[in-house]
Design an enzyme around this catalytic site. Structure first.
Site, PDB file in Angstrom:
ATOM      1  N   CYS A  53       0.837  -1.199   0.000  1.00 14.65           N
ATOM      2  CA  CYS A  53       0.000   0.000   0.000  1.00 14.65           C
ATOM      3  C   CYS A  53       0.875   1.254   0.000  1.00 14.65           C
ATOM      4  O   CYS A  53       2.042   1.222   0.356  1.00 14.65           O
ATOM      5  CB  CYS A  53      -0.891  -0.070   1.241  1.00 14.65           C
ATOM      6  N   HIS A  54       0.260   2.381  -0.367  1.00 16.33           N
ATOM      7  CA  HIS A  54       0.976   3.666  -0.384  1.00 16.33           C
ATOM      8  C   HIS A  54       1.587   4.009   0.965  1.00 16.33           C
ATOM      9  O   HIS A  54       2.634   4.639   1.025  1.00 16.33           O
ATOM     10  CB  HIS A  54       0.030   4.789  -0.802  1.00 16.33           C
ATOM     11  N   THR A  55       0.906   3.626   2.031  1.00 19.21           N
ATOM     12  CA  THR A  55       1.409   3.967   3.361  1.00 19.21           C
ATOM     13  C   THR A  55       2.750   3.292   3.633  1.00 19.21           C
ATOM     14  O   THR A  55       3.616   3.858   4.303  1.00 19.21           O
ATOM     15  CB  THR A  55       0.366   3.563   4.427  1.00 19.21           C
ATOM     16  N   HIS A  99       1.085  -3.885   6.186  1.00 25.27           N
ATOM     17  CA  HIS A  99      -0.098  -3.852   7.050  1.00 25.27           C
ATOM     18  C   HIS A  99      -1.339  -4.449   6.411  1.00 25.27           C
ATOM     19  O   HIS A  99      -2.356  -4.567   7.054  1.00 25.27           O
ATOM     20  CB  HIS A  99      -0.385  -2.413   7.503  1.00 25.27           C
ATOM     21  N   GLU A 100      -1.245  -4.830   5.102  1.00 15.99           N
ATOM     22  CA  GLU A 100      -2.443  -5.375   4.434  1.00 15.99           C
ATOM     23  C   GLU A 100      -2.379  -6.896   4.385  1.00 15.99           C
ATOM     24  O   GLU A 100      -2.398  -7.492   3.324  1.00 15.99           O
ATOM     25  CB  GLU A 100      -2.539  -4.834   3.002  1.00 15.99           C
ATOM     26  N   CYS A 160     -11.292  -2.528  20.530  1.00 19.52           N
ATOM     27  CA  CYS A 160     -11.294  -3.222  21.830  1.00 19.52           C
ATOM     28  C   CYS A 160     -12.709  -3.489  22.329  1.00 19.52           C
ATOM     29  O   CYS A 160     -12.913  -4.305  23.211  1.00 19.52           O
ATOM     30  CB  CYS A 160     -10.508  -2.411  22.862  1.00 19.52           C
ATOM     31  N   CYS A 177     -13.446   0.824  24.986  1.00 16.40           N
ATOM     32  CA  CYS A 177     -13.060   2.216  25.252  1.00 16.40           C
ATOM     33  C   CYS A 177     -14.216   3.156  24.887  1.00 16.40           C
ATOM     34  O   CYS A 177     -15.194   2.748  24.256  1.00 16.40           O
ATOM     35  CB  CYS A 177     -11.791   2.583  24.483  1.00 16.40           C
ATOM     36  N   CYS A 227     -14.973   3.012  21.217  1.00 15.63           N
ATOM     37  CA  CYS A 227     -15.558   1.747  20.749  1.00 15.63           C
ATOM     38  C   CYS A 227     -17.016   1.611  21.182  1.00 15.63           C
ATOM     39  O   CYS A 227     -17.818   0.961  20.513  1.00 15.63           O
ATOM     40  CB  CYS A 227     -14.762   0.555  21.263  1.00 15.63           C
ATOM     41  N   CYS A 284     -10.592   3.445  17.839  1.00 18.04           N
ATOM     42  CA  CYS A 284     -10.346   2.823  19.148  1.00 18.04           C
ATOM     43  C   CYS A 284      -9.121   3.458  19.815  1.00 18.04           C
ATOM     44  O   CYS A 284      -8.119   3.731  19.169  1.00 18.04           O
ATOM     45  CB  CYS A 284     -10.115   1.327  18.961  1.00 18.04           C
ATOM     46  N   ARG A 324      -3.644   2.572  20.711  1.00 16.67           N
ATOM     47  CA  ARG A 324      -3.187   3.609  19.788  1.00 16.67           C
ATOM     48  C   ARG A 324      -1.787   4.148  20.089  1.00 16.67           C
ATOM     49  O   ARG A 324      -0.916   4.216  19.227  1.00 16.67           O
ATOM     50  CB  ARG A 324      -4.183   4.765  19.903  1.00 16.67           C
ATOM     51  N   CYS A 381      -7.059  -2.734   4.287  1.00 15.59           N
ATOM     52  CA  CYS A 381      -6.794  -1.295   4.219  1.00 15.59           C
ATOM     53  C   CYS A 381      -7.633  -0.613   3.143  1.00 15.59           C
ATOM     54  O   CYS A 381      -8.773  -0.235   3.375  1.00 15.59           O
ATOM     55  CB  CYS A 381      -5.300  -1.044   4.011  1.00 15.59           C
ATOM     56  N   ARG A 422      -3.188  -2.979  -7.334  1.00 10.49           N
ATOM     57  CA  ARG A 422      -2.533  -3.551  -6.162  1.00 10.49           C
ATOM     58  C   ARG A 422      -1.593  -4.700  -6.529  1.00 10.49           C
ATOM     59  O   ARG A 422      -1.958  -5.588  -7.302  1.00 10.49           O
ATOM     60  CB  ARG A 422      -3.569  -4.146  -5.212  1.00 10.49           C
TER      61      ARG A 422
HETATM   62  N1  LIG Z   1      -8.333   7.362   5.230  1.00 13.94           N
HETATM   63  C1  LIG Z   1      -7.703   6.193   5.307  1.00 13.94           C
HETATM   64  O1  LIG Z   1      -7.856   5.455   6.281  1.00 13.94           O
HETATM   65  C2  LIG Z   1      -6.857   5.754   4.157  1.00 13.94           C
HETATM   66  C3  LIG Z   1      -6.515   4.398   3.980  1.00 13.94           C
HETATM   67  C4  LIG Z   1      -5.766   4.035   2.857  1.00 13.94           C
HETATM   68  C5  LIG Z   1      -5.347   5.000   1.956  1.00 13.94           C
HETATM   69  N2  LIG Z   1      -5.664   6.317   2.172  1.00 13.94           N
HETATM   70  C6  LIG Z   1      -5.278   7.392   1.239  1.00 13.94           C
HETATM   71  O2  LIG Z   1      -6.216   7.430   0.194  1.00 13.94           O
HETATM   72  C7  LIG Z   1      -5.621   7.994  -0.974  1.00 13.94           C
HETATM   73  C8  LIG Z   1      -5.874   7.089  -2.172  1.00 13.94           C
HETATM   74  O3  LIG Z   1      -5.209   5.847  -1.990  1.00 13.94           O
HETATM   75  P1  LIG Z   1      -5.096   4.814  -3.212  1.00 13.94           P
HETATM   76  O4  LIG Z   1      -4.404   3.615  -2.713  1.00 13.94           O
HETATM   77  O5  LIG Z   1      -6.425   4.646  -3.854  1.00 13.94           O
HETATM   78  O6  LIG Z   1      -4.120   5.669  -4.165  1.00 13.94           O
HETATM   79  P2  LIG Z   1      -3.851   5.596  -5.733  1.00 13.94           P
HETATM   80  O7  LIG Z   1      -2.624   6.389  -5.976  1.00 13.94           O
HETATM   81  O8  LIG Z   1      -3.910   4.196  -6.216  1.00 13.94           O
HETATM   82  O9  LIG Z   1      -5.090   6.361  -6.368  1.00 13.94           O
HETATM   83  C9  LIG Z   1      -5.167   7.732  -6.447  1.00 13.94           C
HETATM   84  C10 LIG Z   1      -5.864   8.072  -7.759  1.00 13.94           C
HETATM   85  O10 LIG Z   1      -6.086   9.478  -7.802  1.00 13.94           O
HETATM   86  C11 LIG Z   1      -5.942   9.879  -9.146  1.00 13.94           C
HETATM   87  N3  LIG Z   1      -5.700  11.322  -9.211  1.00 13.94           N
HETATM   88  C12 LIG Z   1      -4.545  12.000  -8.994  1.00 13.94           C
HETATM   89  N4  LIG Z   1      -4.720  13.317  -9.202  1.00 13.94           N
HETATM   90  C13 LIG Z   1      -6.018  13.486  -9.561  1.00 13.94           C
HETATM   91  C14 LIG Z   1      -6.795  14.607  -9.919  1.00 13.94           C
HETATM   92  N5  LIG Z   1      -6.276  15.843  -9.965  1.00 13.94           N
HETATM   93  N6  LIG Z   1      -8.096  14.412 -10.213  1.00 13.94           N
HETATM   94  C15 LIG Z   1      -8.635  13.173 -10.178  1.00 13.94           C
HETATM   95  N7  LIG Z   1      -7.927  12.064  -9.862  1.00 13.94           N
HETATM   96  C16 LIG Z   1      -6.637  12.221  -9.571  1.00 13.94           C
HETATM   97  C17 LIG Z   1      -4.785   9.056  -9.662  1.00 13.94           C
HETATM   98  O11 LIG Z   1      -4.801   8.986 -11.082  1.00 13.94           O
HETATM   99  C18 LIG Z   1      -5.061   7.708  -9.003  1.00 13.94           C
HETATM  100  O12 LIG Z   1      -5.831   6.862  -9.819  1.00 13.94           O
HETATM  101  C19 LIG Z   1      -4.150   8.175  -0.610  1.00 13.94           C
HETATM  102  O13 LIG Z   1      -3.949   9.519  -0.209  1.00 13.94           O
HETATM  103  C20 LIG Z   1      -3.955   7.238   0.545  1.00 13.94           C
HETATM  104  O14 LIG Z   1      -2.882   7.644   1.374  1.00 13.94           O
HETATM  105  C21 LIG Z   1      -6.407   6.692   3.241  1.00 13.94           C
HETATM  106 ZN   LIG Z   2      -2.761   0.778   3.569  1.00 10.50          ZN
HETATM  107 ZN   LIG Z   3     -11.546   0.683  21.793  1.00 14.27          ZN
END
Ligand SMILES: NC(=O)c1ccc[n+]([C@@H]2O[C@H](COP(=O)([O-])OP(=O)(O)OC[C@H]3O[C@@H](n4cnc5c(N)ncnc54)[C@H](O)[C@@H]3O)[C@@H](O)[C@H]2O)c1
Ligand SMILES: [Zn+2]
Ligand SMILES: [Zn+2]
Length: 368
Positions: free
Chosen positions: A40-42, A62-63, A92, A95, A98, A106, A110, A169, A362
């Site tokens: 994943c990106h993270t 983490h995935e 949990c 808390c 939760c 949760c 953390r 994730c 992915r």
């Molecule tokens: N909130 C959470 O718990 C959580 C969990 C996982 C990931 N994320 C975040 O979610 C986001 C997306 O993750 P992902 O894995 O799908 O990423 P990804 O890079 O696979 O997808 C992002 C998409 O956005 C598109 N994009 C970029 N610029 C754009 C624009 N100007 N207009 C329209 N589309 C555009 C890209 O072409 C791409 O397809 C990331 O910032 C990631 O860190 C958040």
């Molecule tokens: Zn992730």
């Molecule tokens: Zn909790």
């Protein structure tokens, strides 16, 4: 026990797959044999050193999805042989958060998790006599991992684990953004910005909630095509004037629900401005860069638009990930189309290269 694991030794350097020592699960913990793990990106974000809260050395990942091999004292809900999905978002059930339906954040583990420790403040990962910290409470770029039982969702053993790992994730984040955070109503119009793992999950979530129109916005035609596969009824290229085009396409009002899944603060603003006057709800799932801020003209809010953030889609992992996996098993979410590459643990750095090249949605590491 000795295990193979992908270690982040130094920020900005490739991960090093090597032998590390994993100790037995302590009270409230479980030993999991990983079968599959998404990249994943993270993971890349931390490896690059851009994340201000990152640390090294650590085992990333983490995935994960796998099989419980052993449990520590006092573990009641898990037993050897159970199939599980790993959770960076613990639950949990006790808390103050939760116990409240409004959140999935949760509080129980953390603080220790953010510091790289299991709930008791110690680590099961060691190398050359030294402790090594865990990552996100999971550290699943490894043949085995020890996790808190609060960080494991027990799923149907019939579910394929290489598909199930995506629910750890991004996919749950997208599905949950639509189903839990926004609670999309049937017959409505939705716009999803970004068609990566998270955005495609949000498109699927809007469809499952019965949305009438789902407009996917991305820069890549290939990804917009995948969005159609998940239920998007219309697609648009993300441009500077995309807000005007969305407003035009929605009788001059904007959409009932908008979702941001790019991590770009300019797109977050577009998502907020594309939400309908009077009741439009914009759900932000993307993670912005350090120090970046979201610009909104307050008039947009006074005239009835709302903005909500969503972590892990508001999904209460231990209780709700099994239900999301069931949707996959019932054929309601097409997960296999998200898996673009399958690799072994030794090729983990290749997954980062593919991600940087935006090649596929992915990459999944398969363990044998
Ligand atoms: N909130 C959470 O718990 C959580 C969990 C996982 C990931 N994320 C975040 O979610 C986001 C997306 O993750 P992902 O894995 O799908 O990423 P990804 O890079 O696979 O997808 C992002 C998409 O956005 C598109 N994009 C970029 N610029 C754009 C624009 N100007 N207009 C329209 N589309 C555009 C890209 O072409 C791409 O397809 C990331 O910032 C990631 O860190 C958040
Ligand atoms: Zn992730
Ligand atoms: Zn909790």
């Amino acid at each position: 026990m000795k295990i193979r694991a992908a270690v982040l030794e130094e920020f900005g350097q490739p991960l090093e797959v090597q032998d590390v020592e994993l100790r037995d699960p302590a009270a409230g913990e479980a030993l999991v044999r990983l079968v599959a793990c998404g990249v994943c990106h993270t993971d890349l974000y931390t490896a690059s050193g851009v994340d201000p809260s990152g640390y090294a050395p650590t085992v990333l990942g983490h995935e994960g999805a796998g099989v419980v091999e052993a449990v520590g004292e006092g573990v009641t809900e898990l037993a050897p042989g159970d199939h599980v999905v790993t959770l960076f978002s613990a639950r949990c059930r006790e808390c103050v958060h939760c116990l409240d339906d409004r959140t999935n954040l949760c509080l129980a583990i953390r603080e220790q998790q953010n510091k790289g420790y299991l709930p008791d403040g110690t680590t099961r990962l060691h190398r050359g006599g030294e402790d090594m910290r865990h990552f996100m409470g999971t550290s699943t770029f490894a043949e085995y991992a020890v996790l808190s039982e609060l960080s494991l969702a027990k799923i149907d053993p019939e579910a394929s684990l290489d598909a199930a790992c995506l629910f750890a994730c991004g996919l749950s984040t997208g599905l949950g953004a639509a189903m839990n955070t926004a609670k999309v109503e049937p017959g409505t119009t939705c716009v999803v910005f970004g068609a990566g793992m998270v955005g495609l999950g949000a498109v699927a979530g809007c469809r499952l909630q019965g949305a009438e129109r789902i407009i996917a916005v991305d820069l890549s035609d290939e990804r917009l095509e995948l969005a159609r596969g998940q239920g998007a009824t219309e697609t648009m290229r993300g441009t500077d004037d995309v807000v005007e085009r969305i407003v035009e396409e929605t009788d001059g009002f904007g959409a009932d629900y908008t979702f941001e899944a790019t991590g770009n603060v300019k797109v977050m603003r577009q998502a907020a401005e594309s939400a309908r006057m009077a009741w439009g709800l914009c759900t932000v799932a993307g993670v912005a860069g350090k120090g970046e801020t979201l610009d909104i003209v307050p008039r947009f809010l006074i005239t009835g638009r709302r903005v909500a953030g969503s972590s892990f889609g508001g999904v209460k992992g231990r209780d709700e990930v099994p239900d999301l996996v069931r949707l996959y098993m019932e054929g309601k979410v097409d997960v296999d189309s998200f898996i673009s590459h399958r690799i072994g643990l030794d090729d983990v750095n290749r997954a980062f290269e593919l991600m940087e090249a935006q090649d596929g949605i992915r990459t999944v590491i398969e363990f044998d």
